[in-house]
Design an enzyme around this catalytic site. Structure first.
Site, PDB file in Angstrom:
ATOM      1  CG  ASP A 124      55.844  55.382 -11.599  1.00 53.25           C
ATOM      2  OD1 ASP A 124      57.295  55.974 -11.801  1.00 53.25           O
ATOM      3  OD2 ASP A 124      56.124  54.033 -10.980  1.00 53.25           O
ATOM      4  CG  ASP A 181      61.174  55.889 -14.024  1.00 52.52           C
ATOM      5  OD1 ASP A 181      61.532  54.944 -14.051  1.00 52.52           O
ATOM      6  OD2 ASP A 181      61.831  56.361 -15.301  1.00 52.52           O
ATOM      7  CD  GLU A 207      64.054  54.877 -10.164  1.00 55.60           C
ATOM      8  OE1 GLU A 207      64.745  53.848  -9.848  1.00 55.60           O
ATOM      9  OE2 GLU A 207      64.173  55.458 -11.007  1.00 55.60           O
ATOM     10  CG  HIS A 246      58.603  48.492 -10.897  1.00 57.10           C
ATOM     11  ND1 HIS A 246      58.747  48.860  -9.919  1.00 57.10           N
ATOM     12  CD2 HIS A 246      58.965  48.486 -11.643  1.00 57.10           C
ATOM     13  CE1 HIS A 246      59.362  50.117 -10.404  1.00 57.10           C
ATOM     14  NE2 HIS A 246      59.983  49.871 -11.903  1.00 57.10           N
ATOM     15  CG  ASP A 247      62.786  48.642 -11.925  1.00 59.45           C
ATOM     16  OD1 ASP A 247      62.473  48.090 -12.581  1.00 59.45           O
ATOM     17  OD2 ASP A 247      62.889  49.981 -11.578  1.00 59.45           O
TER      18      ASP A 247
HETATM   19  O1  TEU Z   1      64.351  52.112 -13.131  1.00 61.20           O
HETATM   20  C1  TEU Z   1      65.904  53.442 -13.399  1.00 61.20           C
HETATM   21  C2  TEU Z   1      66.764  52.344 -13.204  1.00 61.20           C
HETATM   22  O2  TEU Z   1      67.438  52.318 -13.507  1.00 61.20           O
HETATM   23  C3  TEU Z   1      66.124  50.780 -13.508  1.00 61.20           C
HETATM   24  O3  TEU Z   1      65.681  50.156 -14.273  1.00 61.20           O
HETATM   25  C4  TEU Z   1      67.801  49.907 -13.009  1.00 61.20           C
HETATM   26  O4  TEU Z   1      68.260  49.716 -14.727  1.00 61.20           O
HETATM   27  C5  TEU Z   1      67.761  48.260 -12.429  1.00 61.20           C
HETATM   28  O5  TEU Z   1      67.039  48.962 -11.329  1.00 61.20           O
HETATM   29  C6  TEU Z   1      68.291  47.590 -12.629  1.00 61.20           C
HETATM   30  O6  TEU Z   1      67.962  46.557 -11.213  1.00 61.20           O
HETATM   31  C7  TEU Z   1      63.330  53.244 -14.336  1.00 61.20           C
HETATM   32  C8  TEU Z   1      62.378  52.594 -13.458  1.00 61.20           C
HETATM   33  O7  TEU Z   1      61.999  52.084 -11.852  1.00 61.20           O
HETATM   34  C9  TEU Z   1      62.188  51.388 -14.338  1.00 61.20           C
HETATM   35  O8  TEU Z   1      61.365  50.300 -14.012  1.00 61.20           O
HETATM   36  C10 TEU Z   1      62.403  51.502 -15.307  1.00 61.20           C
HETATM   37  O9  TEU Z   1      62.201  50.679 -16.500  1.00 61.20           O
HETATM   38  C11 TEU Z   1      63.233  52.766 -16.031  1.00 61.20           C
HETATM   39  O10 TEU Z   1      63.629  53.730 -14.991  1.00 61.20           O
HETATM   40  C12 TEU Z   1      63.346  54.212 -16.940  1.00 61.20           C
HETATM   41  O11 TEU Z   1      61.541  54.219 -16.861  1.00 61.20           O
END
Ligand code: TEU
Ligand code: CA
Length: 558
Positions: free
Chosen positions: A98, A197, A251, A323-324
């Site tokens: 990542d 990311d 992403e 994971h989000d």
């Molecule tokens: O995610 C970006 C992001 O926009 C998400 O956290 C979003 O707020 C969430 O999907 C809404 O449900 C990336 C990573 O995947 C995340 O784990 C990190 O927290 C974020 O960036 C910051 O690095």
């Protein structure tokens, strides 16, 4: 048809903290992953994407990086990491890391210096107060202002995410050079690519104008695909990525398909593929805990667009969760009576479309959302902070008021420990896990899935094999059938003389299935289904079973 190994690959995403704990401290770790490589091999995946494992104070579970070239103590050592790569490579599984470079931790050496003695000041986005307030009205993804005031420095710094995740200033060439050097360093250590990311948020406009106060995320209109974003990515491509035998997936948040093309097109930014976000948004609302109903028409519209509108040199990623996000059976299927059927149906969807499929850990055994009875059960800053802020501001009376939506949408649903066995702590740890295991591990677990021939696990494995055996699933054309049907998602995949029909019932009801007469299905062959073969043979005019997913080979492609 531009063929590539990473187009034909299936990716498995590992969230290291929650995968397998080897030393009883309750936190998953790299040696724990190494112990489970037979399992990954058995599933048949080709690439592992590892969420951040770098040294970090962990406010955002590793997305707040303190040192990009060391491994987080809790997760193991650099030797462990080297062993992981070696063991994966022995099995022909590649590893992608990542790359989180929109921000660092506030404990990163350079941020500490920029804060205390002005060295490296320009590596972050510092601004003097404006009439005693922050420089603009931008809001953080995790709630509240995107600016934090530093008393000693008497200035604000920008953080699009947590207070402890200051944004890097990509305008500064030193910042960019450091990132490129760091990428080289990991490539030299043998990584096979990167997941980038929030990569489309890197560029912020010079004058940092106010955002629309009524928008979902004020300010985002200025930094989502900011003014210099493609310049930066093209530079990164030219400096370190281009010409290497690696895979990159960016992403990209809030980007439509035309914009997205610039990121993946080889004559533009040259990323191999992107994670588009559209299908993650149509069931979410303004507040973090808002849950809206979604319709199959939305899913068809979004997926069909991404299936048909990319050019030859562009490529798609496929994912339903990560994971989000909530667990996919709880979100798009049924985590009750039809858990197994719907998990298999979603697997069929994911693995028969065009693009590179990403399986999130636990989905291959049909893991579900978890209960989260109290606010104290959560660990995720993005869940906890907005609720606490709302309680403090008197907008809600307490957690109970938002429990249904918050517990459904929380990112922690995906982060409960991997369920290995019907044992204490699901066999994830011998200690106290950092986040509670889902109580349904007594029923939903790997040990049981491996024992049962008709489990979700074997369905994933068979679908991966099917995909490996038939390039049509990877490279073939996609054609949507029954466009307006509210319950059935059916499509054709065709390559030269080979044609497959995929029929998915997204609901519990048993709709009648009538194929358009122009489709030749005499002599069809059922390849895989989540119901016994004898009940799925006929496609013309029969009722589908709840959450049925059947794949047929059709005689010719004309
Ligand atoms: O995610 C970006 C992001 O926009 C998400 O956290 C979003 O707020 C969430 O999907 C809404 O449900 C990336 C990573 O995947 C995340 O784990 C990190 O927290 C974020 O960036 C910051 O690095
Ligand atoms: Ca551990």
């Amino acid at each position: 048809m531009n063929e590539a190994w990473w187009k034909e690959a299936t990716v498995y995403q590992i969230y290291p903290r929650s995968f397998n704990d080897s030393n009883e401290d309750g936190i998953g770790d790299i040696p724990g992953i190494i112990k489970k490589l037979d399992y990954l091999d058995r599933l048949g995946v080709d690439i592992v994407w590892l969420n951040p494992v770098y040294d970090s104070p962990n406010v955002d579970n590793g997305y707040d990086i303190r040192n990009y070239r060391t491994i987080m103590d809790e997760l193991g050592t650099m030797e462990d990491w080297e062993e992981l790569v070696a063991r994966l490579h022995e099995r022909d599984i590649r590893l992608i890391m990542d790359l989180a470079v929109n921000h660092t931790s506030d404990e990163h050496e350079y941020f500490c210096e920029s804060r205390s003695n002005d060295r490296h000041h320009d590596r972050y986005i510092w601004r003097s107060p404006d009439d005693d307030g922050p420089p603009n009205n931008w809001e953080s993804f995790f709630g509240g202002s995107a600016w934090e005031y530093d008393e000693r420095k008497e200035a604000y710094y920008l953080h699009l995410f947590d207070i402890k995740q200051p944004d890097l200033n990509w305008q500064n060439p030193d910042v960019r050079d450091d990132v490129y050097e760091m990428i080289e360093w990991w490539l030299d250590k043998g990584v096979d690519g990167f997941r980038l990311d929030v990569i489309n948020l890197l560029s912020k406009p010079d004058d940092l104008p106010d955002g629309d106060p009524d928008s979902l995320l004020p300010g985002s209109e200025h930094y989502v695909n900011g003014p210099r974003i493609h310049e930066y990515l093209q530079e990164m491509n030219e400096e370190v990525l281009e010409g290497k035998d690696i895979v990159t997936v960016g992403e990209i948040f809030g980007v439509n398909i035309n914009e997205a093309r610039k990121f993946t097109s080889q004559d533009s930014d040259g990323l191999d593929m992107v994670f588009q976000y559209e299908h993650m948004l149509f069931d979410s609302g303004y507040e973090r805990w808002e849950k809206r109903e979604w319709e199959l028409a939305d899913l068809k519209r979004v997926f069909s667009k991404w299936q048909t509108k990319l050019r030859d040199d562009e490529w798609n990623s496929l994912y339903l969760g990560n994971h989000d996000q909530p667990r996919i059976v709880s979100r798009f299927g049924d985590d009750g009576v039809y858990r197994v059927e719907s998990a298999k149906m979603l697997a069929t969807f994911l693995l028969t479309l065009s693009g590179t499929p990403f399986i999130y850990q636990g989905d291959e055994i049909g893991m579900t959302n978890a209960p989260f009875d109290t606010l104290a059960d959560f660990r995720d800053v993005a869940t906890i902070k907005p609720i606490q802020d709302a309680i403090r501001a008197g907008r809600i009376s307490g957690y109970e008021e938002v429990k249904e939506g918050a517990s459904f949408r929380s990112r922690d649903n995906a982060r409960t420990p991997m369920q290995w066995a019907n044992e204490e702590q699901a066999g994830f740890t011998e200690g106290e896990p950092w986040i509670d295991v889902n109580p349904n591990h007594t029923e939903v677990n790997v040990e049981r899935a491996i024992r049962q021939r008709d489990s979700v696990f074997y369905h994933y494995r068979e679908l991966i094999e099917l995909r490996n055996d038939h390039p049509t699933f990877v490279y073939g054309d996609y054609e949507l059938l029954l466009d307006d049907h509210e319950e059935i998602y059916a499509f054709l995949r065709t390559l030269e003389e080979e044609r497959f029909l995929v029929v998915l019932n997204f609901f519990e009801r048993e709709p009648a299935f009538d194929l358009p007469t122009r489709i030749e299905y005499e002599g069809r062959e059922l390849l895989i289904s989540n119901y016994p073969a004898d009940v799925c043979q006929s496609v013309e005019q029969r009722d589908l079973h709840p959450y049925e997913a059947s794949v047929y080979r059709l005689p010719t492609a004309n």
